[in-house]
Design an enzyme around this catalytic site. Structure first.
Site, PDB file in Angstrom:
ATOM      1  CG  ASP A  90       6.599   5.645  23.632  1.00  0.00           C
ATOM      2  OD1 ASP A  90       5.949   6.627  23.225  1.00  0.00           O
ATOM      3  OD2 ASP A  90       7.508   5.112  22.963  1.00  0.00           O
ATOM      4  CG  HIS A 127       8.385   8.588  21.703  1.00  0.00           C
ATOM      5  ND1 HIS A 127       7.383   7.835  21.127  1.00  0.00           N
ATOM      6  CD2 HIS A 127       9.193   8.955  20.685  1.00  0.00           C
ATOM      7  CE1 HIS A 127       7.598   7.731  19.822  1.00  0.00           C
ATOM      8  NE2 HIS A 127       8.686   8.418  19.519  1.00  0.00           N
ATOM      9  CD  GLU A 182       9.077   8.379  15.713  1.00  0.00           C
ATOM     10  OE1 GLU A 182       8.723   7.999  14.599  1.00  0.00           O
ATOM     11  OE2 GLU A 182       8.552   7.967  16.767  1.00  0.00           O
TER      12      GLU A 182
HETATM   13  C1  TNX Z   1       9.077   4.710  15.216  1.00  0.00           C
HETATM   14  S1  TNX Z   1      11.709   3.443  15.822  1.00  0.00           S
HETATM   15  C2  TNX Z   1       9.407   4.763  16.557  1.00  0.00           C
HETATM   16  C3  TNX Z   1       8.520   4.099  17.525  1.00  0.00           C
HETATM   17  C4  TNX Z   1       7.311   3.512  16.868  1.00  0.00           C
HETATM   18  C5  TNX Z   1       7.724   2.826  15.591  1.00  0.00           C
HETATM   19  C6  TNX Z   1       6.618   2.077  14.915  1.00  0.00           C
HETATM   20  C7  TNX Z   1      11.731   4.601  16.786  1.00  0.00           C
HETATM   21  C8  TNX Z   1      13.019   4.936  17.347  1.00  0.00           C
HETATM   22  N1  TNX Z   1      10.595   5.266  17.033  1.00  0.00           N
HETATM   23  O1  TNX Z   1       8.156   5.011  18.529  1.00  0.00           O
HETATM   24  O2  TNX Z   1       6.731   2.618  17.742  1.00  0.00           O
HETATM   25  O3  TNX Z   1       8.247   3.780  14.710  1.00  0.00           O
HETATM   26  O4  TNX Z   1       7.106   1.227  13.918  1.00  0.00           O
END
Ligand code: TNX
Length: 529
Positions: free
Chosen positions: A192, A240, A304
């Site tokens: 990440d 990420h 994301e």
């Molecule tokens: C979203 S869930 C993310 C993570 C974060 C999390 C915090 C997901 C696929 N991505 O990168 O850690 O929310 O709750």
């Protein structure tokens, strides 16, 4: 039946808390069927021997011996004849990978299973049934027969050693806890913005000091395997990725971002879709990870991705978009994952991705980009799960259920509870809420046939050690274990609460950090007024 016998059975009921509506012994997850018998009890002493039908069952026998030794200082011998025996048997009359039958009577405890894995699940059930020594110092197990198999074959938890590193021994401790409650998959989120946590042979430069060596990972994998838990590795791309970009800034989109990439601080930067070297690096990574992890799955993230701030502003990406006949930069996910998934296929693995839709909040009505047929998706965003179920169902893609509302175990369990730092305004997920999850979302059978199971996520932004991880996990991971294993008709919140207390008591005695669910006790008081 004699008067005395009736009293004895009643006393047994009370001591096992099985009177009234609650007829189950303190087992989590609840088994499919329990029948009590009148004979017994089975007395567990050092005269008892353990027998197993094939060498494949030796690890389960050893696990049981270790549990008895640790808990009662009882050292049992195996595979010698005895009057009182615990037998572990592979039984072809049972069907389904995890179907087991546990029978306890005065003279023996029999655990039969369709597979060694099923026998192991039965051993875990027996471990939960072990009572405290009675006033005469005797460990007496009530006579019963349990017939049990899971609703879902995929019951996962996820740890995030990328955000805060978790040493290998702590991961193993966590695996022990998972096995108790019949989880069978641990997803490790290994990269990440904060770190790339595998020391790869072909790219050691990607990781720092806080990373698993291959030997450590092999140990974790073997340790998990002995407990019938599979480790699914996750490398999260193309977002990420600050940890990768901190080492290779040229693999990001070369546009107006002038600020240097800082490990852990920089977010929302992405690997460039139009740079061939990105795919060379990712191919190397996928190859090495595929060789290291025996799981048929490799998770490649896909969540994301800050496309508007990256691909949509990158001349090279925009040119690639145009040349490919795409109208939207998000369509670059098609060639991006197309190339990665070819590498996954070359390694005979199956890809898993976080499911992204065309909106991050409801309403959304399509995937962010067309996922190919070989992809398994994980639903996670609050409010979007019904759409994810429908879309994956229509496309015939397998789906893992990690809906944020129920299974995000990094969220606080009550208002003002942990996490007290790095809390970005997280919603609350109470124990009651987690217990309410029906992974099939109440749909007719044919609409939920593609749902593989559940996953609880322990995202690590605010989890910087294993005690925090277990505090956030428990007791909600008990509720989730039941959601993944137990058929809906056998699930009951009141029964779960009763069974949970003895289970928490055991965790307390083992020194496991968990959250005491005070609010549930309060509900009990109120309802009894
Ligand atoms: C979203 S869930 C993310 C993570 C974060 C999390 C915090 C997901 C696929 N991505 O990168 O850690 O929310 O709750």
């Amino acid at each position: 039946m004699s008067y005395k016998k009736v009293i004895a059975i009643l006393m047994l009921c009370i001591s096992m808390n099985i009177c009234g509506a609650n007829v189950l012994p303190p087992l989590i997850p609840a088994p499919n069927s329990v029948k009590f018998h009148e004979d017994g009890p089975f007395k567990l002493t050092d005269m008892v021997t353990i027998q197993f039908s094939t060498e494949e069952l030796k690890p389960s026998a050893k696990t049981l011996k270790d549990i008895l030794s640790k808990r009662f200082d009882l050292e049992l011998v195996d595979n010698v004849a005895g009057d009182c025996v615990i037998t572990l048997t592979l039984d072809s009359a049972l069907r389904g990978d995890e179907h087991y039958r546990l029978h306890i009577d005065k003279n023996e405890i029999k655990i039969n299973g369709a597979t060694p894995e099923a026998v192991f699940r039965g051993v875990m059930t027996l471990a939960q049934l072990l009572p405290e020594k009675n006033s005469e110092g005797i460990i007496a197990l009530s006579s019963m027969t349990i017939d049990d198999s899971p609703r879902f074959g995929y019951r996962a938890l996820m740890l995030d050693p990328a955000r805060h590193f978790l040493p290998a021994d702590d991961v193993k401790r966590f695996i022990d806890l998972m096995a108790k409650y019949k989880y069978n998959v641990l997803q490790l989120h290994l990269s990440d913005d904060q770190g790339f946590r595998i020391k790869l042979d072909n790219h050691p430069e990607l990781s720092g000091d806080q990373a698993y060596t291959k030997e450590e990972l092999e140990e974790i994998i073997a340790y998990a395997k002995e407990r019938y838990i599979e480790i699914v590795p996750e490398i999260d791309v193309p977002g990420h990725t600050a940890a990768i970009l901190a080492v290779y800034p040229e693999l990001g989109c070369l546009h107006q971002h002038s600020n240097p990439i800082e490990l852990g601080k920089t977010q929302n930067r992405m690997l460039c879709a139009s740079n061939e070297n990105v795919y060379v690096l990712l191919r190397d990574i996928i190859n090495e990870i595929s060789n290291l992890f025996p799981s048929q799955y490799i998770h490649l993230g896909g969540d994301e991705a800050a496309i508007p701030a990256n691909w949509a502003k990158c001349d090279a990406c925009l040119e690639l978009m145009k040349n490919s006949g795409y109208e939207d930069p998000s369509q670059l996910m098609i060639p991006f994952f197309g190339k990665l998934l070819a590498s996954v296929k070359e390694n005979n693995k199956k890809p898993i991705l976080w499911c992204e839709l065309n909106n991050i909040y409801p309403p959304a009505d399509d995937f962010l980009f067309p996922y190919t047929d070989d992809v398994t998706l994980v639903t996670w965003r609050n409010g979007l799960t019904p759409t994810c179920i429908e879309l994956t169902g229509n496309r015939g893609l397998p789906l893992i259920m990690a809906p944020g509302e129920f299974t995000y175990l990094d969220y606080p369990q009550m208002k003002n509870d942990l996490p007290e730092y790095n809390n970005w305004g997280m919603p609350i997920t109470t124990l009651t809420k987690t217990y309410q999850l029906d992974p099939g979302y109440g749909l007719p059978d044919e609409k939920q046939a593609h749902i593989m199971g559940v996953m609880g996520t322990l995202w690590g932004e605010a989890i910087n050690n294993i005690d925090r991880a277990t505090y956030m996990a428990f007791p909600r991971a008990l509720a989730l274990a039941e959601a993944g294993w137990t058929q809906m008709e056998n699930r009951d919140w009141e029964s779960f609460k009763e069974r949970m207390y003895p289970v928490l008591y055991q965790l307390m005695k083992e020194g496991v950090s968990f959250r005491v669910p005070f609010e549930i006790a309060r509900q009990n008081n109120q309802s009894s007024k």
